[in-house]
Each structure stands twice: as structure tokens, then as C-alpha cells.
Design a protein around this motif. Structure first.
Motif, mmCIF file in Angstrom:
data_model
loop_
_atom_site.group_PDB
_atom_site.id
_atom_site.type_symbol
_atom_site.label_atom_id
_atom_site.label_comp_id
_atom_site.label_asym_id
_atom_site.label_seq_id
_atom_site.Cartn_x
_atom_site.Cartn_y
_atom_site.Cartn_z
ATOM 1 N N ALA A 8 -19.421 33.298 4.534
ATOM 2 C CA ALA A 8 -18.559 32.530 5.444
ATOM 3 C C ALA A 8 -18.966 31.061 5.425
ATOM 4 O O ALA A 8 -20.086 30.718 5.083
ATOM 5 C CB ALA A 8 -18.687 33.099 6.850
ATOM 6 N N ASN A 9 -18.012 30.205 5.785
ATOM 7 C CA ASN A 9 -18.260 28.761 5.898
ATOM 8 C C ASN A 9 -18.891 28.187 4.639
ATOM 9 O O ASN A 9 -19.905 27.502 4.682
ATOM 10 C CB ASN A 9 -19.139 28.450 7.116
ATOM 11 C CG ASN A 9 -18.470 28.865 8.401
ATOM 12 O OD1 ASN A 9 -17.264 28.717 8.551
ATOM 13 N ND2 ASN A 9 -19.244 29.399 9.316
ATOM 14 N N ASN A 10 -18.257 28.459 3.523
ATOM 15 C CA ASN A 10 -18.779 28.065 2.233
ATOM 16 C C ASN A 10 -17.625 27.500 1.409
ATOM 17 O O ASN A 10 -16.555 28.120 1.332
ATOM 18 C CB ASN A 10 -19.394 29.311 1.572
ATOM 19 C CG ASN A 10 -19.986 29.027 0.232
ATOM 20 O OD1 ASN A 10 -19.256 28.741 -0.721
ATOM 21 N ND2 ASN A 10 -21.298 29.129 0.144
ATOM 22 N N LEU A 11 -17.817 26.353 0.776
ATOM 23 C CA LEU A 11 -16.746 25.716 0.002
ATOM 24 C C LEU A 11 -16.300 26.584 -1.183
ATOM 25 O O LEU A 11 -15.109 26.663 -1.476
ATOM 26 C CB LEU A 11 -17.182 24.332 -0.491
ATOM 27 C CG LEU A 11 -17.253 23.254 0.581
ATOM 28 C CD1 LEU A 11 -17.905 21.987 0.038
ATOM 29 C CD2 LEU A 11 -15.870 22.934 1.123
ATOM 30 N N VAL A 12 -17.233 27.231 -1.824
ATOM 31 C CA VAL A 12 -16.868 28.093 -2.959
ATOM 32 C C VAL A 12 -16.028 29.265 -2.469
ATOM 33 O O VAL A 12 -15.021 29.626 -3.090
ATOM 34 C CB VAL A 12 -18.125 28.570 -3.715
ATOM 35 C CG1 VAL A 12 -17.754 29.568 -4.800
ATOM 36 C CG2 VAL A 12 -18.868 27.381 -4.324
ATOM 37 N N SER A 13 -16.400 29.846 -1.336
ATOM 38 C CA SER A 13 -15.614 30.942 -0.764
ATOM 39 C C SER A 13 -14.208 30.454 -0.419
ATOM 40 O O SER A 13 -13.226 31.181 -0.629
ATOM 41 C CB SER A 13 -16.285 31.477 0.498
ATOM 42 O OG SER A 13 -17.534 32.042 0.190
ATOM 43 N N ALA A 14 -14.113 29.234 0.102
ATOM 44 C CA ALA A 14 -12.799 28.682 0.438
ATOM 45 C C ALA A 14 -11.955 28.510 -0.820
ATOM 46 O O ALA A 14 -10.744 28.768 -0.811
ATOM 47 C CB ALA A 14 -12.959 27.354 1.177
ATOM 48 N N LEU A 15 -12.570 28.088 -1.915
ATOM 49 C CA LEU A 15 -11.845 27.959 -3.189
ATOM 50 C C LEU A 15 -11.363 29.319 -3.692
ATOM 51 O O LEU A 15 -10.222 29.461 -4.150
ATOM 52 C CB LEU A 15 -12.735 27.325 -4.250
ATOM 53 C CG LEU A 15 -12.844 25.824 -4.241
ATOM 54 C CD1 LEU A 15 -13.806 25.367 -5.331
ATOM 55 C CD2 LEU A 15 -11.496 25.183 -4.422
ATOM 56 N N ASP A 36 -11.417 22.019 7.143
ATOM 57 C CA ASP A 36 -12.467 22.050 8.168
ATOM 58 C C ASP A 36 -13.855 21.965 7.532
ATOM 59 O O ASP A 36 -14.735 21.253 8.017
ATOM 60 C CB ASP A 36 -12.352 23.306 9.024
ATOM 61 C CG ASP A 36 -11.087 23.320 9.879
ATOM 62 O OD1 ASP A 36 -10.453 22.256 10.052
ATOM 63 O OD2 ASP A 36 -10.728 24.415 10.354
ATOM 64 N N LEU A 37 -14.057 22.715 6.438
ATOM 65 C CA LEU A 37 -15.358 22.698 5.763
ATOM 66 C C LEU A 37 -15.659 21.325 5.170
ATOM 67 O O LEU A 37 -16.782 20.824 5.272
ATOM 68 C CB LEU A 37 -15.392 23.759 4.650
ATOM 69 C CG LEU A 37 -15.498 25.203 5.120
ATOM 70 C CD1 LEU A 37 -15.265 26.165 3.957
ATOM 71 C CD2 LEU A 37 -16.860 25.450 5.743
ATOM 72 N N LEU A 38 -14.647 20.708 4.555
ATOM 73 C CA LEU A 38 -14.860 19.377 3.976
ATOM 74 C C LEU A 38 -15.130 18.338 5.059
ATOM 75 O O LEU A 38 -15.972 17.455 4.888
ATOM 76 C CB LEU A 38 -13.663 18.965 3.119
ATOM 77 C CG LEU A 38 -13.563 19.682 1.782
ATOM 78 C CD1 LEU A 38 -12.221 19.406 1.127
ATOM 79 C CD2 LEU A 38 -14.704 19.261 0.867
ATOM 80 N N ARG A 39 -14.424 18.446 6.160
ATOM 81 C CA ARG A 39 -14.642 17.509 7.273
ATOM 82 C C ARG A 39 -16.089 17.636 7.760
ATOM 83 O O ARG A 39 -16.756 16.651 8.033
ATOM 84 C CB ARG A 39 -13.670 17.790 8.410
ATOM 85 C CG ARG A 39 -13.726 16.753 9.519
ATOM 86 C CD ARG A 39 -12.678 16.980 10.593
ATOM 87 N NE ARG A 39 -11.326 16.861 10.075
ATOM 88 C CZ ARG A 39 -10.452 17.871 10.012
ATOM 89 N NH1 ARG A 39 -10.770 19.071 10.463
ATOM 90 N NH2 ARG A 39 -9.244 17.689 9.516
#
Length: 170
Positions: A8-15, A36-39
Motif C-alpha cells: 500500500a501507499n507505493n508509487l510502483v503499486s499505483a503504476l 496523492d502519493l506524488l503530492r
């Protein structure tokens, strides 16, 4: 890989979530999560790279339905906001540094005046002058004290002038 297996809360997971998304509502959610993660990262370069990659990749793949540019616009606005925040923080830091530098300069100027008074008169004159000048930041007033060190014949005359000086230039 199952969604539940992704951290959770991981840029790779978001991708990965973006890559696996097949409908507009899930795409909106995935883009918002990424935004949200990038912010939270507060990394202008990283945000710009993601915005560019997402915009081009989703547009070319035909996966950017009408109205979904809003989430990308939010990412771009986040990038703009970060730039503005950094500019404001830099201005604040410069102002703080400038104020600290001025205070440091005034402190050194007061110390020099006390040193001159000690050389011309004695250590007691320097101590009295230090007490009288504690907290004085007005450059003109400090300059007058320097003149008085030269002009005054005695330490008591110097200290009387400093005590009587109300900052008006007298």
C-alpha cells in the motif's frame, strides 16, 4: 500479481494499478491515488516525469476517456503548487538569512565599538558601553557612538552621550 499482494501507499503499486485498470471509474481512482502519493513525495522532478509519462502513455493507448484528463491536470497543478511553495520557502529562507546576517553584523559592530572604547579608555568603559548598546540595531546610532569614542575625552563623557542619545541623531 493480485492487488492484495501489492504494498500500500507505493508509487510502483499505483503504476501497476493503473496498468490493470479496465474501466473509467477505476482509472479515476487509480489516478487520484497516484496524485496523492506524488503530492506526498514533494518531488517536482518525479511528479513531472509521471505526468508526462501518464499523459503520453494513456493518450497513445486510447485509455484516457473524456474527462479523465482532470486527474492528470491535478498532477500538473500539484507540480505547479510545489514550485510555488518552493519559491515561497526560498524567499522566507533568504529573508531569515538576511535578518540573521544583519543581526550578526550589528553584534560585531557593537563588539568593535566596545573594543575601541576599551583601547581608548579602559575595560570599565567597554563594559558600560556594552550594557548601553545591548540590543541597539540602528546603524546610524552605532555610527554616532563610533564618532563619540573619537571625540570624547573621558569614558564618563562617552557613556553619558550614549545614555542621552534617543536615536534622533543628537
Amino acid at each position: 500479481m493480485a492487488d492484495a499482494d501489492l504494498p500500500a501507499n507505493n508509487l510502483v503499486s499505483a503504476l501497476i494499478a493503473l496498468e490493470k485498470t479496465r474501466d473509467a471509474s477505476r482509472l479515476r481512482e487509480a489516478l487520484q491515488a497516484l496524485s496523492d502519493l506524488l503530492r506526498a513525495q514533494r518531488d517536482d522532478h518525479l511528479t513531472r516525469a509521471f505526468v508526462s509519462w501518464l499523459h503520453e502513455g494513456l493518450r497513445v493507448a486510447g485509455r484516457l476517456p473524456a474527462g479523465e484528463g482532470d486527474a492528470l491536470t491535478q498532477l500538473q497543478e500539484t507540480q505547479t503548487m510545489l514550485k510555488e511553495n518552493v519559491r515561497e520557502w526560498t524567499r522566507e529562507w533568504l529573508e531569515q538569512g538576511r535578518a540573521q546576517g544583519i543581526e550578526q553584523g550589528r553584534h560585531e559592530e557593537r563588539a568593535l565599538l566596545c573594543r575601541l572604547a576599551a583601547r581608548k579608555f579602559d575595560g570599565g568603559a567597554a563594559e558600560g558601553l556594552a550594557a548601553a548598546l545591548a540590543g541597539v540595531t540602528d546603524a546610524d546610532r552605532l555610527a554616532r557612538v563610533g564618532d563619540w569614542i573619537i571625540e570624547c575625552a573621558t569614558a564618563s563623557e562617552l557613556l553619558a552621550r550614549v545614555r542621552d542619545d534617543n536615536g534622533s541623531g543628537g
